[in-house]
Scaffold this motif. Structure first.
Motif, mmCIF file in Angstrom:
data_model
loop_
_atom_site.group_PDB
_atom_site.id
_atom_site.type_symbol
_atom_site.label_atom_id
_atom_site.label_comp_id
_atom_site.label_asym_id
_atom_site.label_seq_id
_atom_site.Cartn_x
_atom_site.Cartn_y
_atom_site.Cartn_z
ATOM 1 N N VAL A 150 0.844 -1.194 0.000
ATOM 2 C CA VAL A 150 0.000 0.000 0.000
ATOM 3 C C VAL A 150 0.882 1.247 0.000
ATOM 4 C CG1 VAL A 150 -1.880 -1.190 1.200
ATOM 5 C CG2 VAL A 150 -0.182 0.057 2.527
ATOM 6 N N PRO A 151 0.323 2.399 -0.455
ATOM 7 C CA PRO A 151 1.140 3.610 -0.582
ATOM 8 C C PRO A 151 1.295 4.444 0.685
ATOM 9 C CG PRO A 151 -1.028 4.013 -1.455
ATOM 10 C CD PRO A 151 -0.984 2.556 -1.080
ATOM 11 N N ASN A 152 0.407 4.265 1.662
ATOM 12 C CA ASN A 152 0.484 5.133 2.840
ATOM 13 C C ASN A 152 -0.213 4.506 4.048
ATOM 14 O OD1 ASN A 152 -2.382 5.756 2.576
ATOM 15 N ND2 ASN A 152 -1.792 7.111 0.891
ATOM 16 N N ALA A 153 -0.053 5.161 5.192
ATOM 17 C CA ALA A 153 -0.603 4.643 6.444
ATOM 18 C C ALA A 153 -2.129 4.615 6.441
ATOM 19 C CB ALA A 153 -0.099 5.482 7.613
ATOM 20 N N ARG A 154 -2.762 5.536 5.717
ATOM 21 C CA ARG A 154 -4.220 5.556 5.665
ATOM 22 C C ARG A 154 -4.760 4.278 5.015
ATOM 23 N NH1 ARG A 154 -8.051 6.463 2.198
ATOM 24 N NH2 ARG A 154 -6.648 7.091 0.537
ATOM 25 N N VAL A 155 -4.174 3.882 3.895
ATOM 26 C CA VAL A 155 -4.617 2.666 3.216
ATOM 27 C C VAL A 155 -4.252 1.434 4.058
ATOM 28 C CG1 VAL A 155 -4.499 1.305 1.088
ATOM 29 C CG2 VAL A 155 -4.443 3.797 0.971
ATOM 30 N N ALA A 156 -3.124 1.479 4.747
ATOM 31 C CA ALA A 156 -2.760 0.381 5.655
ATOM 32 C C ALA A 156 -3.809 0.253 6.756
ATOM 33 C CB ALA A 156 -1.376 0.618 6.247
ATOM 34 N N GLY A 157 -4.303 1.385 7.266
ATOM 35 C CA GLY A 157 -5.353 1.363 8.287
ATOM 36 C C GLY A 157 -6.641 0.748 7.768
ATOM 37 N N ILE A 158 -6.983 1.040 6.533
ATOM 38 C CA ILE A 158 -8.176 0.446 5.932
ATOM 39 C C ILE A 158 -7.999 -1.063 5.815
ATOM 40 C CG2 ILE A 158 -9.534 0.322 3.797
ATOM 41 C CD1 ILE A 158 -8.965 3.389 3.519
ATOM 42 N N ALA A 159 -6.807 -1.498 5.433
ATOM 43 C CA ALA A 159 -6.532 -2.934 5.346
ATOM 44 C C ALA A 159 -6.752 -3.603 6.703
ATOM 45 C CB ALA A 159 -5.108 -3.174 4.855
ATOM 46 N N ARG A 160 -6.260 -2.963 7.758
ATOM 47 C CA ARG A 160 -6.460 -3.511 9.112
ATOM 48 C C ARG A 160 -7.936 -3.528 9.489
ATOM 49 N NH1 ARG A 160 -1.650 -0.723 9.704
ATOM 50 N NH2 ARG A 160 -2.679 1.137 10.479
ATOM 51 N N GLU A 161 -8.666 -2.468 9.143
ATOM 52 C CA GLU A 161 -10.109 -2.401 9.431
ATOM 53 C C GLU A 161 -10.862 -3.545 8.752
ATOM 54 O OE1 GLU A 161 -11.545 1.396 8.176
ATOM 55 O OE2 GLU A 161 -10.309 2.484 9.629
ATOM 56 N N ILE A 162 -10.447 -3.872 7.547
ATOM 57 C CA ILE A 162 -11.078 -4.959 6.798
ATOM 58 C C ILE A 162 -10.746 -6.308 7.412
ATOM 59 C CG2 ILE A 162 -11.059 -6.143 4.547
ATOM 60 C CD1 ILE A 162 -10.689 -3.368 3.262
ATOM 61 N N GLY A 163 -9.650 -6.358 8.162
ATOM 62 C CA GLY A 163 -9.237 -7.606 8.795
ATOM 63 C C GLY A 163 -8.093 -8.300 8.097
ATOM 64 N N LEU A 164 -7.414 -7.558 7.220
ATOM 65 C CA LEU A 164 -6.253 -8.130 6.532
ATOM 66 C C LEU A 164 -5.024 -8.026 7.415
ATOM 67 C CD1 LEU A 164 -6.867 -6.490 3.050
ATOM 68 C CD2 LEU A 164 -7.397 -8.835 3.724
ATOM 69 N N ARG A 165 -4.080 -8.906 7.169
ATOM 70 C CA ARG A 165 -2.830 -8.814 7.942
ATOM 71 C C ARG A 165 -2.083 -7.548 7.545
ATOM 72 N NH1 ARG A 165 1.244 -11.693 4.470
ATOM 73 N NH2 ARG A 165 -0.033 -12.754 2.928
ATOM 74 N N GLU A 166 -1.101 -7.191 8.303
ATOM 75 C CA GLU A 166 -0.379 -5.927 8.110
ATOM 76 C C GLU A 166 0.228 -5.861 6.711
ATOM 77 O OE1 GLU A 166 0.692 -2.198 9.246
ATOM 78 O OE2 GLU A 166 -0.487 -3.597 10.415
ATOM 79 N N PRO A 167 -0.118 -4.839 5.939
ATOM 80 C CA PRO A 167 0.456 -4.700 4.602
ATOM 81 C C PRO A 167 1.848 -4.081 4.649
ATOM 82 C CG PRO A 167 -1.053 -2.917 5.019
ATOM 83 C CD PRO A 167 -1.118 -3.825 6.215
ATOM 84 N N ALA A 168 2.574 -4.207 3.556
ATOM 85 C CA ALA A 168 3.860 -3.529 3.417
ATOM 86 C C ALA A 168 3.587 -2.087 2.992
ATOM 87 C CB ALA A 168 4.714 -4.246 2.379
ATOM 88 N N LEU A 169 4.165 -1.162 3.709
ATOM 89 C CA LEU A 169 3.997 0.262 3.399
ATOM 90 C C LEU A 169 5.086 0.656 2.411
ATOM 91 C CD1 LEU A 169 2.369 2.770 4.041
ATOM 92 C CD2 LEU A 169 3.907 3.199 5.949
ATOM 93 N N ALA A 170 4.695 0.900 1.157
ATOM 94 C CA ALA A 170 5.665 1.118 0.081
ATOM 95 C C ALA A 170 6.040 2.579 -0.102
ATOM 96 C CB ALA A 170 5.112 0.563 -1.226
ATOM 97 N N GLY A 171 5.081 3.444 -0.156
ATOM 98 C CA GLY A 171 5.327 4.855 -0.432
ATOM 99 C C GLY A 171 4.393 5.320 -1.535
ATOM 100 N N PRO A 172 4.273 6.635 -1.714
ATOM 101 C CA PRO A 172 3.242 7.183 -2.592
ATOM 102 C C PRO A 172 3.522 7.105 -4.093
ATOM 103 C CG PRO A 172 4.505 8.945 -1.632
ATOM 104 C CD PRO A 172 4.989 7.667 -0.992
ATOM 105 N N GLY A 173 4.740 6.945 -4.508
ATOM 106 C CA GLY A 173 5.047 6.987 -5.938
ATOM 107 C C GLY A 173 5.328 5.625 -6.538
ATOM 108 N N ASP A 174 5.337 5.603 -7.860
ATOM 109 C CA ASP A 174 5.633 4.358 -8.570
ATOM 110 C C ASP A 174 7.021 3.835 -8.218
ATOM 111 O OD1 ASP A 174 3.168 4.508 -9.820
ATOM 112 O OD2 ASP A 174 3.977 5.371 -11.674
ATOM 113 N N ALA A 175 7.996 4.728 -8.135
ATOM 114 C CA ALA A 175 9.363 4.312 -7.825
ATOM 115 C C ALA A 175 9.443 3.667 -6.438
ATOM 116 C CB ALA A 175 10.316 5.497 -7.913
#
Length: 67
Positions: free
Chosen positions: A28-53
């Motif tokens: 995921v690109p940021n902490a907000r989307v990681a929080g949504i993943a947790r709310e859905i009940g998914l395991r902790e995602p990898a926080l990548a960053g906002p850009g393609d690179a």
């Protein structure tokens, strides 16, 4: 799985089901989307960053030389 927004993540889970999505590594690109993943009940995602690179760098770092 790479998602760029909370909406994309919610749609993916709606299409595939939580169980199928949680079987894959999630990037995921940021902490907000990681929080949504947790709310859905998914395991902790990898926080990548906002850009393609940053997303690509996170994928390369995670998968390394896996072929």
């Amino acid at each position: 799985i790479c998602v760029s927004s909370g909406e994309a993540l919610r749609n993916l889970v709606a299409l595939l089901g939580r169980e199928r999505v949680e079987q894959a590594s999630l990037f995921v690109p940021n902490a907000r989307v990681a929080g949504i993943a947790r709310e859905i009940g998914l395991r902790e995602p990898a926080l990548a960053g906002p850009g393609d690179a940053q997303m690509l760098a996170a994928l390369v770092a995670y998968f390394g030389d896996a072929k």
